[in-house]
Design an enzyme around this catalytic site. Structure first.
Site, PDB file in Angstrom:
ATOM      1  N   ASP A  15       0.863  -1.180   0.000  1.00 35.51           N
ATOM      2  CA  ASP A  15       0.000   0.000   0.000  1.00 35.51           C
ATOM      3  C   ASP A  15       0.901   1.232   0.000  1.00 35.51           C
ATOM      4  O   ASP A  15       2.089   1.146   0.305  1.00 35.51           O
ATOM      5  CB  ASP A  15      -0.899  -0.012   1.249  1.00 35.51           C
ATOM      6  CG  ASP A  15      -1.814   1.210   1.259  1.00 35.51           C
ATOM      7  OD1 ASP A  15      -2.418   1.499   0.201  1.00 35.51           O
ATOM      8  OD2 ASP A  15      -1.911   1.901   2.287  1.00 35.51           O
ATOM      9  N   SER A  16       0.289   2.361  -0.267  1.00 32.68           N
ATOM     10  CA  SER A  16       1.048   3.610  -0.226  1.00 32.68           C
ATOM     11  C   SER A  16       1.422   3.963   1.224  1.00 32.68           C
ATOM     12  O   SER A  16       2.283   4.805   1.446  1.00 32.68           O
ATOM     13  CB  SER A  16       0.216   4.737  -0.829  1.00 32.68           C
ATOM     14  OG  SER A  16      -1.049   4.799  -0.193  1.00 32.68           O
ATOM     15  N   CYS A  78      -3.574  -0.981  -2.192  1.00 35.48           N
ATOM     16  CA  CYS A  78      -3.822   0.434  -2.517  1.00 35.48           C
ATOM     17  C   CYS A  78      -4.751   0.538  -3.734  1.00 35.48           C
ATOM     18  O   CYS A  78      -4.421   0.049  -4.827  1.00 35.48           O
ATOM     19  CB  CYS A  78      -2.478   1.094  -2.821  1.00 35.48           C
ATOM     20  SG  CYS A  78      -2.626   2.822  -3.256  1.00 35.48           S
ATOM     21  N   ASN A  79      -5.896   1.176  -3.544  1.00 35.46           N
ATOM     22  CA  ASN A  79      -6.855   1.324  -4.644  1.00 35.46           C
ATOM     23  C   ASN A  79      -6.251   2.128  -5.794  1.00 35.46           C
ATOM     24  O   ASN A  79      -6.452   1.814  -6.960  1.00 35.46           O
ATOM     25  CB  ASN A  79      -8.111   2.048  -4.157  1.00 35.46           C
ATOM     26  CG  ASN A  79      -8.965   1.177  -3.265  1.00 35.46           C
ATOM     27  OD1 ASN A  79      -9.973   0.652  -3.679  1.00 35.46           O
ATOM     28  ND2 ASN A  79      -8.543   1.013  -2.021  1.00 35.46           N
ATOM     29  N   THR A  80      -5.505   3.182  -5.438  1.00 34.16           N
ATOM     30  CA  THR A  80      -4.931   4.050  -6.471  1.00 34.16           C
ATOM     31  C   THR A  80      -3.935   3.267  -7.327  1.00 34.16           C
ATOM     32  O   THR A  80      -3.975   3.340  -8.559  1.00 34.16           O
ATOM     33  CB  THR A  80      -4.244   5.264  -5.800  1.00 34.16           C
ATOM     34  OG1 THR A  80      -5.191   5.879  -4.918  1.00 34.16           O
ATOM     35  CG2 THR A  80      -3.786   6.266  -6.821  1.00 34.16           C
ATOM     36  N   GLU A 159      -6.422   8.582   9.568  1.00 40.06           N
ATOM     37  CA  GLU A 159      -5.104   8.412  10.209  1.00 40.06           C
ATOM     38  C   GLU A 159      -5.050   9.122  11.557  1.00 40.06           C
ATOM     39  O   GLU A 159      -4.380   8.682  12.482  1.00 40.06           O
ATOM     40  CB  GLU A 159      -3.993   8.931   9.289  1.00 40.06           C
ATOM     41  CG  GLU A 159      -3.868   8.046   8.069  1.00 40.06           C
ATOM     42  CD  GLU A 159      -2.569   8.215   7.304  1.00 40.06           C
ATOM     43  OE1 GLU A 159      -1.669   8.950   7.750  1.00 40.06           O
ATOM     44  OE2 GLU A 159      -2.462   7.583   6.241  1.00 40.06           O
ATOM     45  N   CYS A 191     -11.165   3.246  -1.235  1.00 44.25           N
ATOM     46  CA  CYS A 191      -9.875   3.745  -0.739  1.00 44.25           C
ATOM     47  C   CYS A 191      -9.613   3.000   0.560  1.00 44.25           C
ATOM     48  O   CYS A 191     -10.539   2.784   1.360  1.00 44.25           O
ATOM     49  CB  CYS A 191      -9.958   5.255  -0.500  1.00 44.25           C
ATOM     50  SG  CYS A 191      -8.506   5.923   0.330  1.00 44.25           S
ATOM     51  N   THR A 192      -8.352   2.623   0.763  1.00 49.16           N
ATOM     52  CA  THR A 192      -7.985   1.804   1.923  1.00 49.16           C
ATOM     53  C   THR A 192      -8.461   2.371   3.259  1.00 49.16           C
ATOM     54  O   THR A 192      -8.759   1.620   4.181  1.00 49.16           O
ATOM     55  CB  THR A 192      -6.448   1.683   1.988  1.00 49.16           C
ATOM     56  OG1 THR A 192      -5.887   2.989   1.780  1.00 49.16           O
ATOM     57  CG2 THR A 192      -5.923   0.729   0.938  1.00 49.16           C
ATOM     58  N   HIS A 193      -8.487   3.706   3.366  1.00 49.61           N
ATOM     59  CA  HIS A 193      -8.797   4.328   4.660  1.00 49.61           C
ATOM     60  C   HIS A 193     -10.286   4.398   4.977  1.00 49.61           C
ATOM     61  O   HIS A 193     -10.663   4.578   6.139  1.00 49.61           O
ATOM     62  CB  HIS A 193      -8.257   5.757   4.694  1.00 49.61           C
ATOM     63  CG  HIS A 193      -6.771   5.859   4.707  1.00 49.61           C
ATOM     64  ND1 HIS A 193      -5.988   5.437   3.663  1.00 49.61           N
ATOM     65  CD2 HIS A 193      -5.919   6.342   5.655  1.00 49.61           C
ATOM     66  CE1 HIS A 193      -4.714   5.661   3.956  1.00 49.61           C
ATOM     67  NE2 HIS A 193      -4.653   6.208   5.163  1.00 49.61           N
TER      68      HIS A 193
HETATM   69  N1  DGL Z   1      -3.976   3.828  -0.223  1.00 48.00           N
HETATM   70  C1  DGL Z   1      -4.585   4.849  -1.027  1.00 48.00           C
HETATM   71  C2  DGL Z   1      -5.789   4.241  -1.782  1.00 48.00           C
HETATM   72  O1  DGL Z   1      -6.362   3.260  -1.378  1.00 48.00           O
HETATM   73  C3  DGL Z   1      -5.058   6.021  -0.181  1.00 48.00           C
HETATM   74  C4  DGL Z   1      -3.933   6.888   0.350  1.00 48.00           C
HETATM   75  C5  DGL Z   1      -3.120   7.555  -0.769  1.00 48.00           C
HETATM   76  O2  DGL Z   1      -3.617   8.512  -1.410  1.00 48.00           O
HETATM   77  O3  DGL Z   1      -2.016   7.097  -1.006  1.00 48.00           O
HETATM   78  O4  DGL Z   1      -6.144   4.754  -2.808  1.00 48.00           O
END
Ligand code: DGL
Length: 298
Positions: A15-16, A78-80, A159, A191-193
């Site tokens: 993940d990011s 990570c979705n992105t 976060e 999105c993960t969060h």
């Molecule tokens: N992990 C990213 C996602 O799921 C969210 C945080 C980011 O922007 O890196 O898209």
């Protein structure tokens, strides 16, 4: 490497940053006999506001780092990165690579349980712009009507642990105003969060909207893939597996203490094994392993 030995390798997750821990939790709960190595690219987070070329480069370096450790499968939490860099990663690492977009999109159609479903998607700006969720949803149901919306402030709020604060509700109300009018049958937390803010999101869009956690949908699909490909770990773990126990190894590219602190907030415990590393140049390191791992992934 023998097949049995290969199957005992961990599943890589990247993940990011910290958000992918929600996907780790879903995988851990679903697959108690599997071990995981998690990489959070905390030095370069967020990905959600960056360009395709940059996200692709980061994703390749991260996946190559995990491949160089020896993994049997890669889950892109990570979705992105899933939205923008999955084809590049699949072409480079010679392992099964599972992203969260396809499973999330399929699950939304399944859960909407109607003809011509209305599906909402909330995600980062880069994920929304890529249109990857809308495409995945339309692959499952061409007549689905999709509305996508970016909610960037949800990431720092999650976060910070501000899950049910009045400020979070007021930001959610503003971001989700159009979504409420759209009245989706299902809303993808793309999105993960966002699963961390589930309560606030549910209350804002209304209790009849089904919230789809892409991480949970992905864990189900990883379980199916392991069974279909005969890749499940033959070593059964006896007794209860705990999140962040010493069977799982966590790596970050920066700020390990902050990661541990947020992991505790998200999961209730800090990682037993956590290391800060450098991923730059990992794409070269991984080259040697690829040929061997490839044999098991035809
Ligand atoms: N992990 C990213 C996602 O799921 C969210 C945080 C980011 O922007 O890196 O898209």
């Amino acid at each position: 490497m023998e097949k049995d030995e290969f199957n005992t390798l961990p599943i890589g997750i990247f993940d990011s940053g910290v958000g992918g821990l929600t996907v780790y939790r879903a995988l851990h709960d679903r697959l108690p006999n599997e071990h995981f190595v998690y990489l959070g690219d905390t030095a370069r987070v967020p990905y959600g506001t960056k360009s395709l070329a940059t996200i692709e480069r980061y994703a390749l370096e991260n996946s190559a780092f995990l491949a160089s450790l020896g993994i049997k499968m890669l889950v892109v939490a990570c979705n992105t990165a899933s939205a923008l860099a999955l084809p590049a990663m699949r072409a480079h690492i010679g392992l099964d690579v599972v992203g969260v977009i396809g499973p999330g999109g399929r699950k939304a159609i399944e859960e909407a349980k109607c003809n011509d479903p209305r599906i909402g998607v909330i995600a980062t700006e880069a994920t929304v712009q890529s249109n990857a969720y809308a495409e995945a949803i339309h692959r499952s149901c061409a007549s689905a009507v999709v509305l996508q919306s970016a909610c960037p402030l949800f990431v720092p709020l999650a976060e910070e642990g501000w899950t049910d604060e009045p400020e979070t509700f007021s930001i959610a109300k503003r971001y989700l105003a159009e979504m409420r009018k759209f009245r989706p049958d299902a809303l993808v937390l793309g999105c993960t969060h966002y699963p961390i803010l589930r309560n606030t999101i549910q209350q804002t869009v209304g209790k009849d909207v089904k919230l789809i956690d892409s991480g949970e949908a992905t864990a189900d699909e990883v379980a199916t893939l392991l069974a279909e490909k005969g890749l499940a770990n033959p070593n059964v773990v006896h007794g209860e597996r705990k999140l962040c126990d010493d069977l799982d190894h966590f790596y970050v590219t920066d700020a390990a203490e902050r990661f541990a602190h947020i992991a505790e907030r998200f999961l209730g415990s800090k990682p037993s094994k956590l290391e800060a590393i450098e991923v730059y140049g990992s794409d070269r390191l991984a080259g040697n392993r690829k040929a061997d791992l490839n044999k098991h992934n035809q």
